[in-house]
Design a protein around this motif. Structure first.
Motif, short mmCIF file in Angstrom:
data_model
loop_
_atom_site.label_atom_id
_atom_site.label_comp_id
_atom_site.label_asym_id
_atom_site.label_seq_id
_atom_site.Cartn_x
_atom_site.Cartn_y
_atom_site.Cartn_z
N GLY A 1 18.07 -14.97 25.56
CA GLY A 1 17.32 -14.51 24.39
C GLY A 1 17.99 -13.39 23.62
O GLY A 1 17.45 -12.93 22.61
N TRP A 2 19.14 -12.94 24.05
CA TRP A 2 19.81 -11.82 23.38
C TRP A 2 20.37 -12.25 22.02
O TRP A 2 20.84 -13.36 21.85
CB TRP A 2 20.94 -11.29 24.24
CG TRP A 2 20.51 -10.56 25.45
CD1 TRP A 2 19.24 -10.46 25.97
CD2 TRP A 2 21.34 -9.84 26.36
NE1 TRP A 2 19.26 -9.73 27.11
CE2 TRP A 2 20.52 -9.33 27.38
CE3 TRP A 2 22.71 -9.58 26.41
CZ2 TRP A 2 21.02 -8.58 28.43
CZ3 TRP A 2 23.21 -8.83 27.45
CH2 TRP A 2 22.37 -8.33 28.44
N ARG A 3 20.33 -11.33 21.10
CA ARG A 3 20.87 -11.56 19.77
C ARG A 3 22.01 -10.57 19.50
O ARG A 3 21.95 -9.43 19.93
CB ARG A 3 19.81 -11.35 18.70
CG ARG A 3 18.63 -12.27 18.85
CD ARG A 3 18.89 -13.56 18.16
NE ARG A 3 17.77 -14.48 18.39
CZ ARG A 3 17.93 -15.77 18.41
NH1 ARG A 3 19.10 -16.32 18.22
NH2 ARG A 3 16.91 -16.56 18.63
N LYS A 4 23.00 -11.05 18.78
CA LYS A 4 24.09 -10.18 18.33
C LYS A 4 23.62 -9.45 17.08
O LYS A 4 22.56 -9.75 16.53
CB LYS A 4 25.35 -11.00 18.06
CG LYS A 4 25.86 -11.74 19.28
CD LYS A 4 27.16 -12.45 19.03
CE LYS A 4 27.05 -13.40 17.87
NZ LYS A 4 28.25 -14.17 17.61
N SER A 5 24.42 -8.52 16.60
CA SER A 5 24.04 -7.73 15.43
C SER A 5 23.83 -8.60 14.19
O SER A 5 23.07 -8.23 13.29
CB SER A 5 25.07 -6.64 15.15
OG SER A 5 26.34 -7.22 14.90
N ASP A 6 24.47 -9.77 14.14
CA ASP A 6 24.30 -10.67 12.99
C ASP A 6 23.11 -11.61 13.16
O ASP A 6 22.87 -12.48 12.32
CB ASP A 6 25.57 -11.47 12.73
CG ASP A 6 25.96 -12.40 13.88
OD1 ASP A 6 25.21 -12.49 14.87
OD2 ASP A 6 27.02 -13.04 13.77
N GLY A 7 22.35 -11.46 14.24
CA GLY A 7 21.16 -12.27 14.47
C GLY A 7 21.41 -13.55 15.25
O GLY A 7 20.48 -14.22 15.66
N LYS A 8 22.67 -13.92 15.43
CA LYS A 8 23.00 -15.13 16.18
C LYS A 8 22.88 -14.85 17.68
O LYS A 8 23.05 -13.73 18.14
CB LYS A 8 24.40 -15.61 15.84
CG LYS A 8 24.54 -16.04 14.40
CD LYS A 8 25.94 -16.50 14.09
CE LYS A 8 26.05 -16.88 12.63
NZ LYS A 8 27.42 -17.22 12.27
N SER A 9 22.61 -15.91 18.43
CA SER A 9 22.42 -15.73 19.87
C SER A 9 23.71 -16.03 20.64
O SER A 9 24.50 -16.89 20.24
CB SER A 9 21.30 -16.63 20.38
OG SER A 9 21.72 -17.96 20.50
N ILE A 10 23.87 -15.31 21.73
CA ILE A 10 25.00 -15.55 22.63
C ILE A 10 24.89 -16.97 23.20
O ILE A 10 25.88 -17.69 23.27
CB ILE A 10 25.01 -14.53 23.77
CG1 ILE A 10 25.14 -13.11 23.23
CG2 ILE A 10 26.09 -14.85 24.79
CD1 ILE A 10 26.49 -12.74 22.70
N LEU A 11 23.69 -17.39 23.59
CA LEU A 11 23.51 -18.73 24.12
C LEU A 11 23.88 -19.78 23.09
O LEU A 11 24.54 -20.77 23.41
CB LEU A 11 22.06 -18.94 24.59
CG LEU A 11 21.74 -20.32 25.16
CD1 LEU A 11 22.62 -20.66 26.36
CD2 LEU A 11 20.26 -20.42 25.53
#
Length: 116
Positions: free
Chosen positions: A55-65
């Motif tokens: 469920g983590w999001r990067k600073s640009d809103g995209k997910s690592i998964l």
């Protein structure tokens, strides 16, 4: 014993020992299901993904998964953005983004690919 059980359950025990002895710990792309094991066994390794990151999001809103799944499906532009140097996956994994990489280590559970 416990070590034998880990091997029987398909964890990359020997591959991680190999990487640890070589001092490799960063820019690692790993199989999703092994991320937690890698964190537990060698917390100095920086895993690409583990179960906590779904469920983590990067600073640009995209997910690592989401990025992980794109890489697994062959979107190599996403893979290139991570500056991956080492890949630790199941021995029979076929990931087109890492075609041409050298198999540095392989056993009946895992393989390690390194950029050639």
């Amino acid at each position: 014993n416990f070590e034998d059980r880990l091997i029987l359950d398909g964890y990359p025990v020997f591959a991680l020992e190999y990487l640890n002895k070589k001092g490799v710990s960063a820019n690692l792309f790993n199989s999703y299901e092994w991320g937690g094991f890698i964190d537990w066994r060698y917390n100095n390794f920086k895993v690409f993904i583990d179960g906590r990151m779904a469920g983590w999001r990067k600073s640009d809103g995209k997910s690592i998964l989401g990025d992980y799944l794109k890489i697994v499906k062959g979107n190599c532009d996403v893979a290139n953005g991570y500056e991956i140097e080492t890949v630790l996956v199941r021995f029979d994994s076929k990931l087109s983004c890492f075609d041409g990489w050298e198999i540095e280590y392989q056993d009946e559970i895992a393989k390690i690919l390194r950029r050639g």
